[in-house]
Design an enzyme around this catalytic site. Structure first.
Site, PDB file in Angstrom:
ATOM      1  N   ASN A 161     -16.604  96.991  40.134  1.00  0.00           N
ATOM      2  CA  ASN A 161     -17.439  98.041  39.558  1.00  0.00           C
ATOM      3  C   ASN A 161     -18.898  97.844  39.966  1.00  0.00           C
ATOM      4  OD1 ASN A 161     -17.843 100.342  37.907  1.00  0.00           O
ATOM      5  ND2 ASN A 161     -16.443  99.540  36.367  1.00  0.00           N
ATOM      6  N   ASP A 205     -20.425  98.452  33.567  1.00  0.00           N
ATOM      7  CA  ASP A 205     -19.642  99.507  34.209  1.00  0.00           C
ATOM      8  C   ASP A 205     -20.427  99.946  35.444  1.00  0.00           C
ATOM      9  OD1 ASP A 205     -18.010 101.866  34.735  1.00  0.00           O
ATOM     10  OD2 ASP A 205     -17.319 101.726  32.677  1.00  0.00           O
TER      11      ASP A 205
END
Length: 287
Positions: free
Chosen positions: A149, A199
């Protein structure tokens, strides 16, 4: 000082991800992964168009031609939002059936970089980071992740940021924008649930790295040395990825999800004025 976030697209998406600012069209494109959709969002007028792909859409980027490069669950293709035309680019994903592609962005080398994730309940560090040029000849550039990510590059193109959402940590590499190679991997920071699992990410013009703290409802900014310089609360509990946008890149948009967080406007796209200009994103060369 960061401005107040307001919802500009109350999509109620299950898992909105990968917002990217298209400076030519003056819109943001983003995807809803499990719904298999790409949305087009105006900063002033909100949702415009949407397209369904019939399978998960995990990430996207811009091409020189105006097309989008789109990561599906197990393949990468090209998509023209003006004609609806789709064409394959890479179909060589050979990881276990429980794995899929995840976060991806176009790098300063003009190639599409996309990572994978282990989709099992008990994840293992089996996932990879791929580089896919216009030829479609993908290379594995790094491996050993649970959920790849947070891809983003510094404004000068010489540093690449990358995270493992389940590490949870953020790393920085020295990047060669001419060759598209990585070296000198360094741990930027280790994180936890309370600070915010990392994230999606974006970089600003001053060298800062902005990370969506998906477990903490915040947008975190890290200095080049890894120090946490700011933590901005968001109107929803689960932000997924920031994106600098607007004519001068002085606004920041943040996508979100509503998995286990079904609150008002979760799964929407939020916009605020930014205290610093963003780094411009790259376009895929040769396509």
């Amino acid at each position: 000082m960061m401005g107040l976030f307001r919802c500009i697209a109350d999509l109620r998406g299950t898992l909105l991800e990968s917002p990217v600012w298209d400076d030519r069209r003056g819109v943001i494109f983003l995807c809803d992964i499990p719904a298999g959709r790409i949305h087009e969002i105006g900063l002033d007028d909100g949702p415009r168009r949407q397209w369904s792909f019939g399978s998960e859409v995990t990430a996207l980027g811009l091409c020189d031609s105006g097309r989008l490069v789109v990561a599906l669950a197990r393949a990468v293709e090209l998509f023209d939002p003006d004609t609806g035309t789709r064409s394959p680019l890479w179909s060589g994903f050979d990881e276990p059936a429980s794995s899929r592609l995840n976060d991806g962005k176009v790098g300063p080398d003009g190639a599409f970089w996309v990572g994978s994730m282990d989709g099992r309940a008990v994840r293992q560090p089996i996932s990879r980071l791929y580089r896919i040029p216009a030829s479609g000849a993908a290379q594995v550039m790094a491996e050993g992740f649970e959920i790849s990510n947070g891809l983003a590059w510094s404004a000068d193109g010489r540093s690449m940021f990358h995270s493992d959402s389940r590490g949870p940590w953020i790393d920085r590499y020295t990047f060669d924008p001419a060759k598209g190679t990585l070296s000198a991997r360094q741990r930027l920071c280790d994180l936890d649930e309370a600070t915010g699992r990392p994230d999606g990410g974006a970089t600003d013009a001053e060298g800062g790295y902005w990370s969506a703290g998906v477990s903490a409802g915040v947008l975190n900014r890290f200095a080049p040395d890894g120090a946490l310089t700011d933590s901005v609360p968001l109107p929803v509990p689960s932000p997924t990825m920031p994106c600098f946008c607007g004519p001068d890149l002085r606004q920041i948009a943040v996508s979100s999800h509503r998995l286990g967080a079904d609150t008002a406007q979760s799964g929407g796209l939020f916009l605020a004025d930014s205290p610093v200009a963003g780094a411009a994103v790259s376009r895929m060369k040769g396509l």
